[in-house]
Motif scaffolding. Structure first.
Motif, PDB file in Angstrom:
ATOM      1  N   VAL A 232       0.835  -1.206   0.000  1.00 57.72           N
ATOM      2  CA  VAL A 232       0.000   0.000   0.000  1.00 57.72           C
ATOM      3  C   VAL A 232       0.870   1.256   0.000  1.00 57.72           C
ATOM      4  CG1 VAL A 232      -1.958  -1.128   1.107  1.00 57.72           C
ATOM      5  CG2 VAL A 232      -0.221  -0.048   2.530  1.00 57.72           C
ATOM      6  N   GLY A 233       2.029   1.175   0.648  1.00 54.24           N
ATOM      7  CA  GLY A 233       2.945   2.311   0.603  1.00 54.24           C
ATOM      8  C   GLY A 233       3.410   2.605  -0.809  1.00 54.24           C
ATOM      9  N   VAL A 283       0.865  -6.402  14.421  1.00 52.31           N
ATOM     10  CA  VAL A 283       0.535  -6.924  13.092  1.00 52.31           C
ATOM     11  C   VAL A 283      -0.967  -6.945  12.879  1.00 52.31           C
ATOM     12  CG1 VAL A 283       0.515  -9.017  11.676  1.00 52.31           C
ATOM     13  CG2 VAL A 283       2.636  -8.255  12.739  1.00 52.31           C
ATOM     14  N   MET A 284      -1.700  -7.501  13.829  1.00 53.69           N
ATOM     15  CA  MET A 284      -3.150  -7.636  13.641  1.00 53.69           C
ATOM     16  C   MET A 284      -3.840  -6.271  13.626  1.00 53.69           C
ATOM     17  SD  MET A 284      -4.191 -11.145  15.679  1.00 53.69           S
ATOM     18  CE  MET A 284      -3.509 -10.672  17.268  1.00 53.69           C
ATOM     19  N   ALA A 285      -3.481  -5.391  14.554  1.00 57.74           N
ATOM     20  CA  ALA A 285      -4.098  -4.064  14.577  1.00 57.74           C
ATOM     21  C   ALA A 285      -3.718  -3.265  13.332  1.00 57.74           C
ATOM     22  CB  ALA A 285      -3.671  -3.317  15.841  1.00 57.74           C
ATOM     23  N   GLY A 286      -2.449  -3.365  12.925  1.00 61.43           N
ATOM     24  CA  GLY A 286      -2.001  -2.637  11.745  1.00 61.43           C
ATOM     25  C   GLY A 286      -2.718  -3.085  10.487  1.00 61.43           C
ATOM     26  N   LEU A 287      -2.808  -4.393  10.294  1.00 58.13           N
ATOM     27  CA  LEU A 287      -3.450  -4.900   9.080  1.00 58.13           C
ATOM     28  C   LEU A 287      -4.952  -4.621   9.080  1.00 58.13           C
ATOM     29  CD1 LEU A 287      -1.636  -8.303   8.430  1.00 58.13           C
ATOM     30  CD2 LEU A 287      -1.087  -6.010   7.608  1.00 58.13           C
ATOM     31  N   ALA A 288      -5.590  -4.698  10.249  1.00 57.01           N
ATOM     32  CA  ALA A 288      -7.018  -4.365  10.311  1.00 57.01           C
ATOM     33  C   ALA A 288      -7.242  -2.899   9.945  1.00 57.01           C
ATOM     34  CB  ALA A 288      -7.548  -4.653  11.719  1.00 57.01           C
ATOM     35  N   THR A 289      -6.361  -2.034  10.394  1.00 59.00           N
ATOM     36  CA  THR A 289      -6.480  -0.610  10.078  1.00 59.00           C
ATOM     37  C   THR A 289      -6.227  -0.361   8.591  1.00 59.00           C
ATOM     38  OG1 THR A 289      -5.704  -0.086  12.312  1.00 59.00           O
ATOM     39  CG2 THR A 289      -5.693   1.696  10.717  1.00 59.00           C
ATOM     40  N   VAL A 290      -5.254  -1.064   8.027  1.00 61.77           N
ATOM     41  CA  VAL A 290      -4.997  -0.945   6.587  1.00 61.77           C
ATOM     42  C   VAL A 290      -6.223  -1.371   5.786  1.00 61.77           C
ATOM     43  CG1 VAL A 290      -3.691  -1.910   4.648  1.00 61.77           C
ATOM     44  CG2 VAL A 290      -2.488  -1.155   6.704  1.00 61.77           C
ATOM     45  N   ALA A 291      -6.824  -2.497   6.169  1.00 62.47           N
ATOM     46  CA  ALA A 291      -8.000  -2.991   5.455  1.00 62.47           C
ATOM     47  C   ALA A 291      -9.148  -1.978   5.524  1.00 62.47           C
ATOM     48  CB  ALA A 291      -8.435  -4.333   6.043  1.00 62.47           C
ATOM     49  N   ALA A 292      -9.389  -1.435   6.710  1.00 64.22           N
ATOM     50  CA  ALA A 292     -10.445  -0.424   6.846  1.00 64.22           C
ATOM     51  C   ALA A 292     -10.120   0.828   6.031  1.00 64.22           C
ATOM     52  CB  ALA A 292     -10.627  -0.069   8.323  1.00 64.22           C
ATOM     53  N   GLY A 293      -8.856   1.240   6.073  1.00 56.55           N
ATOM     54  CA  GLY A 293      -8.451   2.431   5.340  1.00 56.55           C
ATOM     55  C   GLY A 293      -8.569   2.269   3.832  1.00 56.55           C
ATOM     56  N   MET A 294      -8.159   1.120   3.309  1.00 54.70           N
ATOM     57  CA  MET A 294      -8.259   0.897   1.861  1.00 54.70           C
ATOM     58  C   MET A 294      -9.723   0.864   1.423  1.00 54.70           C
ATOM     59  SD  MET A 294      -5.334   0.949   0.398  1.00 54.70           S
ATOM     60  CE  MET A 294      -5.830   0.344  -1.228  1.00 54.70           C
ATOM     61  N   SER A 295     -10.590   0.308   2.259  1.00 54.28           N
ATOM     62  CA  SER A 295     -12.016   0.281   1.924  1.00 54.28           C
ATOM     63  C   SER A 295     -12.579   1.698   1.859  1.00 54.28           C
ATOM     64  CB  SER A 295     -12.776  -0.545   2.968  1.00 54.28           C
ATOM     65  OG  SER A 295     -12.289  -1.876   3.025  1.00 54.28           O
ATOM     66  N   LEU A 296     -12.245   2.513   2.870  1.00 54.02           N
ATOM     67  CA  LEU A 296     -12.728   3.893   2.889  1.00 54.02           C
ATOM     68  C   LEU A 296     -12.128   4.706   1.743  1.00 54.02           C
ATOM     69  CD1 LEU A 296     -14.310   6.149   4.251  1.00 54.02           C
ATOM     70  CD2 LEU A 296     -12.369   6.518   5.780  1.00 54.02           C
ATOM     71  N   LEU A 297     -10.859   4.466   1.463  1.00 55.29           N
ATOM     72  CA  LEU A 297     -10.201   5.175   0.366  1.00 55.29           C
ATOM     73  C   LEU A 297     -10.896   4.902  -0.960  1.00 55.29           C
ATOM     74  CD1 LEU A 297      -7.802   6.758  -0.913  1.00 55.29           C
ATOM     75  CD2 LEU A 297      -6.571   4.586  -1.008  1.00 55.29           C
ATOM     76  N   TYR A 298     -11.211   3.645  -1.216  1.00 57.88           N
ATOM     77  CA  TYR A 298     -11.831   3.322  -2.501  1.00 57.88           C
ATOM     78  C   TYR A 298     -13.247   3.890  -2.592  1.00 57.88           C
ATOM     79  CZ  TYR A 298     -13.273   0.894  -6.672  1.00 57.88           C
ATOM     80  OH  TYR A 298     -13.738   0.608  -7.940  1.00 57.88           O
ATOM     81  N   LEU A 299     -13.966   3.859  -1.468  1.00 52.84           N
ATOM     82  CA  LEU A 299     -15.290   4.487  -1.478  1.00 52.84           C
ATOM     83  C   LEU A 299     -15.162   5.973  -1.784  1.00 52.84           C
ATOM     84  CD1 LEU A 299     -16.989   2.767   1.603  1.00 52.84           C
ATOM     85  CD2 LEU A 299     -17.452   2.370  -0.825  1.00 52.84           C
ATOM     86  N   GLY A 300     -14.125   6.600  -1.241  1.00 50.76           N
ATOM     87  CA  GLY A 300     -13.881   8.000  -1.535  1.00 50.76           C
ATOM     88  C   GLY A 300     -13.576   8.243  -3.005  1.00 50.76           C
ATOM     89  N   LEU A 315      -5.765   6.398   7.582  1.00 42.66           N
ATOM     90  CA  LEU A 315      -5.889   5.090   8.229  1.00 42.66           C
ATOM     91  C   LEU A 315      -4.873   4.104   7.655  1.00 42.66           C
ATOM     92  CD1 LEU A 315      -9.765   4.567   8.526  1.00 42.66           C
ATOM     93  CD2 LEU A 315      -8.125   4.869  10.393  1.00 42.66           C
ATOM     94  N   VAL A 316      -4.718   4.116   6.337  1.00 41.42           N
ATOM     95  CA  VAL A 316      -3.738   3.227   5.705  1.00 41.42           C
ATOM     96  C   VAL A 316      -2.336   3.546   6.184  1.00 41.42           C
ATOM     97  CG1 VAL A 316      -2.695   2.537   3.511  1.00 41.42           C
ATOM     98  CG2 VAL A 316      -5.160   2.784   3.673  1.00 41.42           C
ATOM     99  N   GLY A 317      -2.006   4.837   6.264  1.00 43.56           N
ATOM    100  CA  GLY A 317      -0.681   5.224   6.733  1.00 43.56           C
ATOM    101  C   GLY A 317      -0.415   4.760   8.148  1.00 43.56           C
ATOM    102  N   SER A 320      -0.194   0.859   8.174  1.00 45.59           N
ATOM    103  CA  SER A 320       1.009   0.306   7.555  1.00 45.59           C
ATOM    104  C   SER A 320       2.229   0.541   8.431  1.00 45.59           C
ATOM    105  CB  SER A 320       1.230   0.883   6.156  1.00 45.59           C
ATOM    106  OG  SER A 320       1.390   2.291   6.208  1.00 45.59           O
ATOM    107  N   GLY A 321       2.286   1.689   9.118  1.00 41.75           N
ATOM    108  CA  GLY A 321       3.397   1.935  10.038  1.00 41.75           C
ATOM    109  C   GLY A 321       3.402   0.947  11.182  1.00 41.75           C
ATOM    110  N   CYS A 322       2.240   0.717  11.766  1.00 43.53           N
ATOM    111  CA  CYS A 322       2.118  -0.223  12.881  1.00 43.53           C
ATOM    112  C   CYS A 322       2.395  -1.657  12.423  1.00 43.53           C
ATOM    113  CB  CYS A 322       0.719  -0.112  13.476  1.00 43.53           C
ATOM    114  SG  CYS A 322       0.404  -1.172  14.893  1.00 43.53           S
TER     115      CYS A 322
END
Length: 424
Positions: A232-233, A283-300, A315-317, A320-322
């Motif tokens: 995603v980066g 890992v789990m919190a970071g990937l869950a946040t990435v998934a939510a962020g990519m979904s919101l990004l695409y809706l945008g 959210l993706v940023g 992905s950092g975490c």
């Protein structure tokens, strides 16, 4: 066998050598991310497709991989200064190639040289920061390394975006400033004390990536998380300017650079705030946040909504950092001490492949089905991979090495009583 003697920095130098190396590290990461807002300018000037644009970006990742395998440990053999100096010269050459660019071939060469320079400099500079820390505080040196790395990564796109929007010669002036900073860094490095171990023999060799069979399963979990975070980066670094202009109708290069500044900035902030969390949680919190962020990004993107896309990008940023932090912690946790360099080299190789291959795929698809649809497919793939990795991490044993016999632990380079914590 080569005999090593540590050569500490002369006490009279104080903090200046440490500041010099920190400046070199920050400048290197600044240069690596800075061209992102300019890609759309090059694309309009030379009329190339999204596929070519992503190939230009991928040339950087290939260059880094070549450097990591070829010269990643060279500074251990010949000294930090002897690697930092030529690495900075290469970085200056990449800036010159960008300034002189007359087509896509020039851009490919510039990014490839920049990748080689980055791989060589970061390996030597990371070690030098630890060795030059006045009090020998490895934790403080590591923190400084992280801070300057993230500052460079975030400020580079912002600075180049502002230059492209408000100053003349947008594809020349920023790189001229970069070249001037590189010249200052070369002078500083020429005066550094040499702190690498002095060797009676030069034992440099290629750094062979390798993963012990016994730790393959947790290693796979670590690189799956890394692939999501760096993938995603790469999308943001390579195509954010095109996405902002074509899909969100943002024409201001400074604003594009500012959005990238926020993306990298929140990634660094999440690492700072969550650094005490366990690797599994990160890992789990970071990937869950990435998934939510990519979904919101695409809706945008579908709704051409800048606030939604911006929120998704933040959210993706952060995620992905975490997630990156957790992935590295997982890899380090299961790496046998005597084979740590080989395993981390393999981890890096997978990461830089993930940095280049998926985004080139997006560029290929964009030429067939359009940038919005290609981004949608990428987003769906990221969400699916993130969810699958989270499920695998949850199901993985907490101590994958705990079941090995004493003989197997010894074979891995671990003392029998010492069991790596693995995916803790």
């Amino acid at each position: 066998m080569a005999v090593a003697h540590q050569r500490p920095a002369p006490p009279g130098y104080g903090k200046l050598p440490l500041i010099t190396v920190a400046f070199v590290m920050g400048l290197t990461t600044l240069a690596s991310n800075a061209p992102s807002p300019l890609y759309v300018v090059y694309q309009q000037r030379y009329h190339f497709s999204a596929l070519v644009l992503t190939a230009v970006f991928a040339a950087y990742a290939v260059g880094v991989m070549v450097a990591l395998v070829g010269v990643g440990r060279l500074s251990d053999a010949i000294g930090r200064r002897k690697v930092l100096g030529p690495g900075l010269v290469l970085l200056g050459c990449s800036a010159a190639l960008f300034m002189a660019a007359r087509g896509t071939g020039w851009l490919l060469a510039a990014r490839g040289v920049q990748g080689v320079a980055t791989g060589a400099i970061t390996s030597a500079a990371t070690a030098a920061l630890v060795e030059l820390e006045p009090n020998g505080d490895r934790q403080r040196a590591s923190y400084l390394n992280t801070v300057v790395f993230l500052m460079g990564a975030a400020t580079g796109p912002l600075a180049f975006g502002v230059c492209a929007q408000y100053l003349p010669w947008p594809t020349v002036l920023p790189f001229a400033a970069e070249a001037a900073l590189v010249a200052v860094a070369v002078v500083g490095v020429s005066r550094l004390p040499e702190t690498a171990p002095a060797r009676a023999e030069v034992g440099w060799r290629f750094q062979r990536p390798s993963v012990p069979r016994a730790v393959l399963a947790p290693f796979v979990l670590a690189v799956l998380a890394l692939a999501v975070c760096w993938g995603v980066g790469a999308l943001f670094a390579a195509l954010s300017a095109s996405i902002d202009e074509d899909l969100l109708h943002i024409r201001n290069h400074a604003l594009v650079g500012g959005l990238l500044f926020c993306f990298y900035g929140v990634g660094g902030l999440s690492q700072r705030l969550l650094r005490r969390r366990t690797a599994r949680w990160a890992v789990m919190a970071g990937l869950a946040t990435v998934a939510a962020g990519m979904s919101l990004l695409y809706l945008g993107l579908l709704a051409a909504s800048v606030p939604a896309a911006l929120g998704g990008g933040l959210l993706v940023g952060a995620g992905s950092g975490c997630g990156f932090m957790g992935s590295l912690a997982l890899a380090n946790a299961v790496a046998p001490p005597q084979r740590r360099a080989e395993l981390i080299s393999a981890w890096n190789m997978v990461g830089y492949f993930a940095l280049s291959a998926p985004v080139v795929g997006v560029g290929l698809l964009a030429g067939v089905i359009g940038l919005r649809n290609a981004t949608g497919i990428f987003a769906a793939a990221v969400v699916a991979m993130a969810v699958a990795t989270i499920a695998a991490v949850r199901a993985a044993p907490h101590q994958p090495l705990a079941r090995l016999s004493a003989a197997q632990l010894t074979e891995l380079g671990l003392e029998a009583p010492v069991v790596a914590s693995g995916t803790v």
